[in-house]
Design an enzyme around this catalytic site. Structure first.
Site, PDB file in Angstrom:
ATOM      1  N   ASP A  46      -7.949  -4.681  -5.860  1.00  0.00           N
ATOM      2  CA  ASP A  46      -7.391  -4.531  -4.517  1.00  0.00           C
ATOM      3  C   ASP A  46      -7.985  -5.531  -3.539  1.00  0.00           C
ATOM      4  OD1 ASP A  46      -5.710  -3.392  -2.701  1.00  0.00           O
ATOM      5  OD2 ASP A  46      -6.351  -1.341  -3.139  1.00  0.00           O
ATOM      6  N   ASN A  96       4.077  -0.054  -7.273  1.00  0.00           N
ATOM      7  CA  ASN A  96       4.176  -1.412  -6.725  1.00  0.00           C
ATOM      8  C   ASN A  96       5.599  -1.983  -6.696  1.00  0.00           C
ATOM      9  OD1 ASN A  96       0.911  -2.500  -7.952  1.00  0.00           O
ATOM     10  ND2 ASN A  96       1.489  -1.775  -5.933  1.00  0.00           N
TER      11      ASN A  96
END
Ligand code: IPE
Ligand code: MG
Length: 221
Positions: free
Chosen positions: A2, A50
């Site tokens: 991330d 995602n």
């Protein structure tokens, strides 16, 4: 992995630049892990959630996966890396699926380190897939109770040990649907480092923090 977007934003670059730089971090971290004797490195590259990102970002990531496979495959084979793409692979384009399976085939003899790249992965989706696989293979009169061993044997990570250390970059304090079953006793390490800034030094810090933890697995020592 991330923090790619934040890394890019800080530099007034498009998010894509962060994802690209993230590939370099992965190469560095993989190399260091192999050197330190880590046998399994599992990274979260693309989640089932995602797909909800803007189409151009999703397309960029798909191309980046394909490009990175092409660029790195020879080096991976040479350095004894067994590469696995785990997740709902069948939802990717046929071309990318082929590329992923070919890269897995080419690296399957790698015995230095296993790199699991989780793609179109969700921890819940993995459990749903495991349960369905068990149900499909069950004979009509089977009466035995399903146990932990049986569930574990149908996960994407079947046959591999549970992770000892879970590293979360970019200060996130969430599990975000990653390896829900497997991290039952994992030590969690959260670092403010954004993934593109997470390199050898940051990995060593994480391992040193891990070495100071006392693992009891629910027991009194
Ligand atoms: C990478 O980081 C995660 C991927 C899906 C590749 P992010 O894109 O989530 O970065 P931030 O959270 O916006 O910083
Ligand atoms: Mg993020």
């Amino acid at each position: 992995m991330d923090g790619n977007g934040r890394w890019a934003k800080k530099r007034l670059l498009p998010r894509a630049a962060g994802h690209k730089e993230g590939v370099s971090s992965l190469k560095v971290v993989l190399k260091a892990c192999a050197e330190f004797g880590v046998k399994y490195l599992t990274v979260y590259a693309f989640s089932t959630e995602n797909w909800g990102r803007p189409k151009d970002e999703v397309d960029f990531l798909m191309n980046l996966f394909a490009l990175s496979i092409d660029r790195e495959i020879d080096e991976l084979v040479k350095s004894g890396v067994r590469l696995q793409f785990l997740g709902r692979i069948h939802q990717f384009s046929p071309q990318l699926q082929t590329k992923m399976s070919e890269s897995m085939e080419k690296t399957k003899a790698g015995d230095r380190i296993t790199l699991n790249v989780m793609v179109n992965y969700g921890g819940r989706a993995e459990l749903v897939d495991a349960v369905n696989e068990i149900a499909e293979r069950r004979t009509p009169n089977a009466e035995h109770r399903i146990d932990e061993k049986e569930i574990q044997a149908h996960l994407y990570t079947r046959g591999m040990p549970d992770p000892d250390l879970l590293i979360r970059t970019a200060s996130e304090m969430r599990v975000s649907n990653f390896l829900l079953w497997q991290i039952a006793y994992a030590e969690i390490y959260v670092t403010p480092a954004l993934w593109p800034d997470f390199r050898r030094e940051q990995l060593i810090e994480a391992i040193e923090a891990y070495q100071k933890r006392e693992r009891r697995f629910g027991k009194v020592l």
